[in-house]
Design an enzyme around this catalytic site. Structure first.
Site, PDB file in Angstrom:
ATOM      1  CD  GLU A 163      -0.287  -1.761  -5.723  1.00 51.13           C
ATOM      2  OE1 GLU A 163       0.658  -1.143  -6.276  1.00 51.13           O
ATOM      3  OE2 GLU A 163      -0.349  -1.971  -4.510  1.00 51.13           O
TER       4      GLU A 163
ATOM      5  CB  CYS B 188      -0.911   0.002   1.225  1.00 48.35           C
ATOM      6  SG  CYS B 188      -1.990   1.465   1.297  1.00 48.35           S
TER       7      CYS B 188
END
Length: 272
Positions: free
Chosen positions: A115, A2
């Site tokens: 992402e 993350c």
């Protein structure tokens, strides 16, 4: 992993969602952040006794922490930018995280996380040596039902010994997001052209805590590593959706709700 996420909910909304009992008035001035990057200040939910309060019971608080954990024993905070994630598989044993895992756990609220995936055509060019830096397509991953994305986190206190005790910057409170293996099961909703699962985007993902685990995760009285590790199980599959968003999010200077806008297809040159 993350490395970037979006957080638009304000203190009032988070107080209702998480049952917050205490937050500082200054927290209400925080603007929504649609491009949260490492070293920024972020919202965190934690259970902790109030300082100098006669009642020692833990109180659920909303705090602003700096994203990038600095261990209490660190001589300098220089490594914070590398401590944005802690792996669920090893968090109980890594020197940088094990103390916080046992005693200082938090929830980091988000709308979802970004992402990046390197498109197939771009990867082929990279293999052929025709392009050294492939262009990556960002995806936004978020709960399919629109609920809060509650990421499991850790927080830590670090004392800057170069400053006097009464200096406002003498104490740093920092945090890290716990990550786990990405789901290989189908997404609740996936783009027609693109990844069918989170693992198709990236092998890691933030550990999302469902509401039934919030109290146990935040409870500072729970310190047994074995019991705590049972809380690191991935959430049930099929709760998340993913959609392509503009590559504008790749620049941390860009910030606004338009970053979350779903594209009909990946941008040209970034096809999956």
């Amino acid at each position: 992993m993350c490395g970037r996420y979006a957080a638009s909910r304000g203190p009032e909304d988070l107080a209702e969602i998480f049952g917050i009992e205490k937050w500082e008035p200054a927290e209400t001035l925080v603007e929504p952040d649609y491009n949260v990057a490492p070293t920024k200040e972020v919202f965190a939910v934690l259970d902790r006794p109030l300082k100098d309060a006669p009642d020692p019971r833990p109180v659920r608080q909303l705090r602003r922490l700096k994203w990038g954990l600095v261990p209490s024993w660190a001589k300098t905070p220089e490594g914070a930018a590398r401590m944005i994630n802690a792996r669920a598989e090893t968090v109980h044993e890594k020197p940088s995280f094990r103390r916080a895992f046992a005693a200082r756990r938090c929830v980091l609220p988000a709308d979802g996380y970004y992402e990046w995936v390197t498109g197939k055509q771009e990867r082929e060019l990279e293999v052929e040596g025709k392009r050294k830096r492939p262009r990556k397509q960002p995806y936004f991953v978020t709960p399919a039902d629109g609920s809060v994305f509650a990421m499991a986190g850790l927080y830590e206190f670090w004392r800057d010994r170069t400053l006097p005790d009464d200096h406002p910057g003498a104490w740093w409170v920092t945090c890290s997001v716990i990550t786990t293996e990405a789901e290989t099961t189908p997404l609740a909703a996936a783009p027609p052209e693109g990844p069918a699962s989170l693992a198709d985007i990236h092998p890691r993902m933030p550990l999302m805590l469902t509401p039934d685990r919030w109290d146990a995760w935040l409870d500072p009285a729970r310190t047994d590593p074995g019991e705590l590790r049972s809380l690191l199980a991935p959430p049930p599959p099929g709760l998340l959706r993913a959609h392509p968003v503009s590559t504008a999010v790749s620049n941390v200077r860009n910030n606004g709700p338009e970053l979350l806008k779903e594209l009909a297809a990946p941008e040209e040159g970034t096809l999956f």
